[in-house]
Write a protein that holds these residues in place. Structure first.
Motif, PDB file in Angstrom:
ATOM      1  N   LEU A  44      -3.480 -24.532  37.805  1.00 12.03           N
ATOM      2  CA  LEU A  44      -2.977 -23.169  37.932  1.00 12.03           C
ATOM      3  C   LEU A  44      -4.098 -22.157  37.701  1.00 12.03           C
ATOM      4  O   LEU A  44      -5.104 -22.459  37.056  1.00 12.03           O
ATOM      5  CB  LEU A  44      -1.846 -22.937  36.928  1.00 12.03           C
ATOM      6  N   PRO A  45      -3.922 -20.926  38.207  1.00 10.88           N
ATOM      7  CA  PRO A  45      -4.965 -19.897  38.087  1.00 10.88           C
ATOM      8  C   PRO A  45      -5.361 -19.588  36.645  1.00 10.88           C
ATOM      9  O   PRO A  45      -6.495 -19.188  36.384  1.00 10.88           O
ATOM     10  CB  PRO A  45      -4.326 -18.671  38.759  1.00 10.88           C
ATOM     11  N   ASN A  46      -4.438 -19.765  35.689  1.00 10.15           N
ATOM     12  CA  ASN A  46      -4.757 -19.433  34.290  1.00 10.15           C
ATOM     13  C   ASN A  46      -5.420 -20.576  33.539  1.00 10.15           C
ATOM     14  O   ASN A  46      -5.647 -20.496  32.335  1.00 10.15           O
ATOM     15  CB  ASN A  46      -3.485 -18.999  33.552  1.00 10.15           C
ATOM     16  N   GLY A  47      -5.700 -21.688  34.239  1.00 13.63           N
ATOM     17  CA  GLY A  47      -6.381 -22.813  33.602  1.00 13.63           C
ATOM     18  C   GLY A  47      -5.466 -23.941  33.177  1.00 13.63           C
ATOM     19  O   GLY A  47      -5.938 -25.024  32.812  1.00 13.63           O
ATOM     20  N   TRP A  48      -4.162 -23.722  33.215  1.00 14.01           N
ATOM     21  CA  TRP A  48      -3.232 -24.803  32.886  1.00 14.01           C
ATOM     22  C   TRP A  48      -3.274 -25.875  33.964  1.00 14.01           C
ATOM     23  O   TRP A  48      -3.534 -25.599  35.131  1.00 14.01           O
ATOM     24  CB  TRP A  48      -1.805 -24.276  32.782  1.00 14.01           C
ATOM     25  N   VAL A  49      -2.996 -27.106  33.542  1.00  9.73           N
ATOM     26  CA  VAL A  49      -2.922 -28.224  34.481  1.00  9.73           C
ATOM     27  C   VAL A  49      -1.520 -28.805  34.424  1.00  9.73           C
ATOM     28  O   VAL A  49      -1.032 -29.157  33.350  1.00  9.73           O
ATOM     29  CB  VAL A  49      -3.958 -29.317  34.141  1.00  9.73           C
ATOM     30  N   LEU A  50      -0.859 -28.873  35.569  1.00 14.28           N
ATOM     31  CA  LEU A  50       0.474 -29.482  35.626  1.00 14.28           C
ATOM     32  C   LEU A  50       0.317 -30.994  35.516  1.00 14.28           C
ATOM     33  O   LEU A  50      -0.456 -31.599  36.247  1.00 14.28           O
ATOM     34  CB  LEU A  50       1.173 -29.103  36.926  1.00 14.28           C
ATOM     35  N   ASN A  51       1.078 -31.586  34.607  1.00  9.44           N
ATOM     36  CA  ASN A  51       0.824 -32.982  34.242  1.00  9.44           C
ATOM     37  C   ASN A  51       1.608 -34.003  35.038  1.00  9.44           C
ATOM     38  O   ASN A  51       1.370 -35.195  34.913  1.00  9.44           O
ATOM     39  CB  ASN A  51       1.126 -33.169  32.751  1.00  9.44           C
ATOM     40  N   SER A  52       2.581 -33.548  35.837  1.00  6.34           N
ATOM     41  CA  SER A  52       3.399 -34.504  36.586  1.00  6.34           C
ATOM     42  C   SER A  52       3.953 -33.829  37.831  1.00  6.34           C
ATOM     43  O   SER A  52       3.992 -32.599  37.937  1.00  6.34           O
ATOM     44  CB  SER A  52       4.564 -34.996  35.715  1.00  6.34           C
TER      45      SER A  52
ATOM     46  N   THR B 244       5.927 -27.544  25.674  1.00  6.81           N
ATOM     47  CA  THR B 244       6.180 -28.494  24.591  1.00  6.81           C
ATOM     48  C   THR B 244       4.887 -29.195  24.193  1.00  6.81           C
ATOM     49  O   THR B 244       3.986 -29.390  25.008  1.00  6.81           O
ATOM     50  CB  THR B 244       7.212 -29.555  25.012  1.00  6.81           C
ATOM     51  N   LYS B 245       4.825 -29.579  22.939  1.00 12.13           N
ATOM     52  CA  LYS B 245       3.584 -30.114  22.400  1.00 12.13           C
ATOM     53  C   LYS B 245       3.140 -31.368  23.128  1.00 12.13           C
ATOM     54  O   LYS B 245       1.969 -31.597  23.360  1.00 12.13           O
ATOM     55  CB  LYS B 245       3.741 -30.412  20.908  1.00 12.13           C
ATOM     56  N   GLN B 246       4.097 -32.181  23.534  1.00  9.22           N
ATOM     57  CA  GLN B 246       3.774 -33.402  24.249  1.00  9.22           C
ATOM     58  C   GLN B 246       2.995 -33.092  25.512  1.00  9.22           C
ATOM     59  O   GLN B 246       2.055 -33.800  25.866  1.00  9.22           O
ATOM     60  CB  GLN B 246       5.048 -34.162  24.597  1.00  9.22           C
ATOM     61  N   ILE B 247       3.379 -31.997  26.206  1.00 10.03           N
ATOM     62  CA  ILE B 247       2.666 -31.597  27.421  1.00 10.03           C
ATOM     63  C   ILE B 247       1.363 -30.921  27.087  1.00 10.03           C
ATOM     64  O   ILE B 247       0.325 -31.214  27.653  1.00 10.03           O
ATOM     65  CB  ILE B 247       3.556 -30.681  28.284  1.00 10.03           C
TER      66      ILE B 247
END
Length: 331
Positions: free
Chosen positions: A291-299, A325-328
């Protein structure tokens, strides 16, 4: 256009942010466990009473320990107590909730949810939730159905949210050294406002309900954080002190039930992740997961929810207010 998050325990006063509450967690009680359990019961009973005294009220009853505790405590004070559960046919939550409802004689209602139902309401759930966090969306779907059913009968609802964070209910916590447990519980409690509590709040408000969370009354939080961690996970039993406090008020099967995540107990399981696996190609996932803000979608499941999220909130560029969530977060 500019959205910022007001941190927990804070309020705005004349354009200034003022912190009015911070949990007390600097020392532990020097008392025997039976004395602590007795005081904990009295405090929880008093807290639930203030929300349910002499009114018709509902509870979201999953049949887990926390929601069963709140339901049990609310019954003597309510003018009429309704309980609501939802899940796929044969889900563990439905079975345990039914048993608990019979035990306390609540006016019980359950919603049987099909996979087609889940897919049909998914856009509405994400719109109201304002999140694409995979585990949060999963658990919000069945919560959404329970809330819709609740709104046909009551204006206020009780939720057992917070018990796992305060008393050590998650199974992974058993793997931690006892000296790390207290710090971990403080951390996961501090994340509740924009994860699990967002689910509770948005599921309720989507249908005009007011949701109360007695475990997260500030007096309960302060008391819980002064209980030594060795009384929370004791000899491999999670939430041991909470069970001790309630041992004479619950059926044996509920008293001994271990933790199941909301979406697991409701029978959602891997249905949604399997569906997303078929709907999202490897190419689309790999090219769009950053994502543009640096997050990575994990699934692919999270990517699938993100695509729906964009249908409603594509103009919102800053997502720093959105909890994950912390797991993600830690993957």
């Amino acid at each position: 256009k500019k959205i910022n998050e007001l941190q927990p325990g804070c309020k705005i006063n004349n354009h200034n942010i003022v912190q009015y509450y911070q949990p007390k967690h600097n020392h532990f009680f020097e008392a025997a466990p039976d004395e602590i359990a007795g005081k904990l019961y009295t405090l929880l009973d008093k807290t639930v009473k203030q929300f349910s005294d002499n009114i018709e009220i509902g509870t979201w009853l999953s049949g887990g320990l926390d929601s069963s505790i709140i339901t049990s405590l609310a019954k003597p004070y309510s003018k009429r107590l309704y309980s609501f559960s939802s899940g796929v046919k044969g889900a563990p939550d439905l079975i345990f909730a039914r048993e608990m409802a019979r035990f306390i004689k609540s006016d019980h209602h359950e919603v049987i949810v099909t996979f087609d139902d889940m897919i049909r309401v998914l856009p509405d759930v994400i719109y109201n939730l304002e999140s694409f966090d995979a585990l949060l969306v999963r658990s919000s779907i069945t919560n959404y159905f329970a809330a819709k059913e609740s709104s046909n009968y009551v204006e206020e609802i009780l939720s057992g949210e917070g018990g796992d964070e305060l008393f050590g209910g998650y199974l992974y916590l058993k793997e931690l050294p006892i000296e790390q447990l207290h710090k971990e519980l403080i951390d996961i409690t501090s994340r509740l406002h924009n994860t699990a509590l967002q689910r509770v709040d948005r599921s309720a408000s989507a249908f005009g309900l007011i949701a109360h969370v007695p475990f997260l009354d500030h007096r309960v939080i302060d008391f819980a954080f002064q209980i030594h961690p060795r009384f929370k996970i004791n000899d491999g039993v999670e939430k041991w002190i909470l069970r001790e406090a309630m041992k004479n008020h619950l059926p044996k099967s509920i008293f001994e039930r271990t933790k199941a995540k909301f979406w697991e107990g409701a029978g959602v399981g891997e249905l949604l992740s399997d569906y997303a696996e078929k709907k999202i190609s490897n190419y689309d996932f790999n090219s769009g997961r950053n994502l543009p803000n640096g997050w990575v979608l994990n699934s692919k499941e999270e990517f699938f929810y993100y695509k729906i999220f964009l249908e409603f909130f594509s103009t919102v560029k800053n997502l720093e207010w959105m909890g994950r969530t912390k797991q993600i977060t830690d993957e």
